[in-house]
Scaffold this active site. Structure first.
Site, PDB file in Angstrom:
ATOM      1  N   ASP A   1      53.398  37.253  51.087  1.00  0.00           N
ATOM      2  CA  ASP A   1      52.316  36.263  51.231  1.00  0.00           C
ATOM      3  C   ASP A   1      51.724  35.831  49.890  1.00  0.00           C
ATOM      4  O   ASP A   1      51.794  36.529  48.891  1.00  0.00           O
ATOM      5  CB  ASP A   1      51.203  36.804  52.139  1.00  0.00           C
ATOM      6  CG  ASP A   1      50.685  38.179  51.711  1.00  0.00           C
ATOM      7  OD1 ASP A   1      51.460  38.961  51.139  1.00  0.00           O
ATOM      8  OD2 ASP A   1      49.492  38.466  51.961  1.00  0.00           O
TER       9      ASP A   1
ATOM     10  N   GLU B   1      50.086  41.052  53.121  1.00  0.00           N
ATOM     11  CA  GLU B   1      49.541  42.204  52.382  1.00  0.00           C
ATOM     12  C   GLU B   1      48.114  41.929  51.914  1.00  0.00           C
ATOM     13  O   GLU B   1      47.295  42.822  51.835  1.00  0.00           O
ATOM     14  CB  GLU B   1      50.433  42.533  51.173  1.00  0.00           C
ATOM     15  CG  GLU B   1      50.033  43.813  50.428  1.00  0.00           C
ATOM     16  CD  GLU B   1      48.834  43.655  49.509  1.00  0.00           C
ATOM     17  OE1 GLU B   1      48.008  44.588  49.453  1.00  0.00           O
ATOM     18  OE2 GLU B   1      48.685  42.599  48.862  1.00  0.00           O
TER      19      GLU B   1
HETATM   20 ZN   LIG Z   1      47.308  40.687  45.400  1.00  0.00          ZN
HETATM   21 ZN   LIG Z   2      50.116  42.080  45.463  1.00  0.00          ZN
END
Ligand SMILES: [Zn+2]
Ligand SMILES: [Zn+2]
Length: 416
Positions: free
Chosen positions: A109, A167
């Site tokens: 991401d 994440e």
């Molecule tokens: Zn980051």
């Molecule tokens: Zn990262």
């Protein structure tokens, strides 16, 4: 004019890729490499990285990115591809011989921010940027998968390539991937994060034990009683209550937590009141808490709740508290860390391996420890702005070393 510009860009681009290749060849010749090193698709790794960089997607929306990864994995011919979550992809490579099961994880991401680089492949999506290097993580793991897929015949055991979504945004994507059950049987997890200000292509071994911090957040509303500024006896001043709470919270780190246990309690927000002569009726506070062990994390949460409860009560106020546990700390396993170090040295030579300091940031890679031991490491990407900075860049010459270390770590683990 446009055509000339395009031509210049094309020449520049090709020169860049060629330059990388020359550097890569020089690196290859510098020491006696394993035979598989020639199978690393160096130029494709850079191509994949640039494509992903140019088309960034924020957490939980990695639709095009995950499709792209799925297509590249499928093109390798012998990797089983599945979707443990809507925008996550797992590639499984089953070696021809039986053996252990190991996983390497990359995150995919980007962040909701405007890119401020002048790269020819800068973000095409307004307000979205790969400023944490997850584009490089994804490209490197694709390179690792491609290299190992060509060694299937001699490979003992099974490799899971985890391309994880979200994440950057709690609750994070790792939990979804774990809860899907797709990782049953994995015996070890490895991960690698790019880090500026370390020499490009140098692998940093993070400490054993806490390698990152756990992050918790709280939002607190103190509810007092509004009054005229000249009539405090008729009100309950939430600013005074909040100030007492902020002061008392400083003692959690200084008086309660064992010295040596890295802990941070930061009140990042304290808002109340509109006028000099009015006692407000509410105050809003928010805090970020970083700890490195489960024990301290629990202790700090309990103390914070006790302090808020007792002080508001003492002042006759009430409160609403939302205490949110986000990611735990990554706990690097001692044996896996030693394994990663040994393999990285074997792949790159010990002059390219360094001891990385603990990351003060938080990472949802930490959750994979629910299944099996983990080891997380860093990869230097040269001088430049920090992760999450709009000018963040990755020195692409680092990527080949990243792939080399990853492949060696996996091969050594399966052959042990
Ligand atoms: Zn980051
Ligand atoms: Zn990262």
């Amino acid at each position: 004019m446009k055509r000339i510009l395009l031509l210049i860009l094309a020449v520049w681009w090709a020169g860049g890729v060629q330059g990388q290749t020359k550097q890569a060849n020089a690196a290859r010749k510098s020491k006696a490499d394993a035979a598989w090193v020639k199978n690393i698709p160096v130029e494709e790794v850079i191509k994949w990285r640039r494509h992903i960089h140019q088309n960034p997607e924020i957490s939980f929306k990695e639709e095009q990115t995950s499709k792209y990864v799925e297509d590249v994995l499928k093109s390798m011919g012998n990797i089983e591809v599945s979707r443990p979550a809507k925008t996550s992809v797992i590639g499984v490579l089953k070696g021809a011989k039986p053996g252990k099961t190991v996983a390497f994880r990359a995150d995919m991401d980007a962040l909701p921010m405007q890119e401020e680089t002048d790269l020819p492949f800068k973000s095409k999506n307004d307000g979205v940027m790969h400023s944490c290097g997850h584009d490089a993580h994804t490209a490197m793991l694709l390179g690792t998968a491609a290299t190992l897929s060509r060694m299937q015949k001699e490979l003992p055991g099974t490799v899971y390539f985890i391309f994880q979504h979200a994440e950057e945004t709690p609750p994070g994507g790792a939990i979804d991937v774990i809860n899907s059950g797709a990782l049953k049987g994995v015996e070890a997890f490895f991960g690698m994060h790019v880090l500026p200000d370390f020499p490009a292509g140098h692998v940093g071994i993070l400490p054993v034990g806490a390698a990152s911090t756990a992050q918790d957040i709280f939002n607190l509303n103190i509810i007092g009683k509004g009054s005229h500024g000249s009539m405090p006896h008729l009100g309950i001043d939430p600013i005074v209550v909040g100030a007492a709470i902020v002061s008392a919270l400083q003692t959690v780190v200084s008086r309660n937590v064992e010295p040596g246990e890295m802990t941070v309690v930061t009140i990042g927000k304290f808002q109340s009141g509109d006028a000099f002569n009015v006692i407000a009726d509410r105050a809003e506070l928010a805090a970020s808490i970083r700890t490195t062990s489960d024990k301290t994390r629990k202790q700090v949460e309990e103390r914070i709740k006790e302090i808020i409860e007792s002080i508001t009560k003492a002042y006759g106020a009430t409160y609403e508290l939302d205490y949110i546990n986000t990611y735990p700390a990554i706990q690097n396993d001692e044996a896996l860390n030693a394994h990663a170090r040994k393999s990285a040295v074997a792949a790159l030579g010990k002059e390219q391996i360094f001891d990385a300091p603990m990351m003060t940031a938080s990472e949802d890679f930490a959750y994979y420890r629910k299944i099996a031991p983990v080891s997380f490491m860093t990869l230097g990407i040269g001088k430049g702005p920090a992760n999450h900075n709009p000018g963040f860049t990755v020195e692409e010459s680092a990527l080949q070393n990243g792939v080399k270390a990853q492949v060696q770590i996996i091969l050594d683990y399966l052959n042990k």
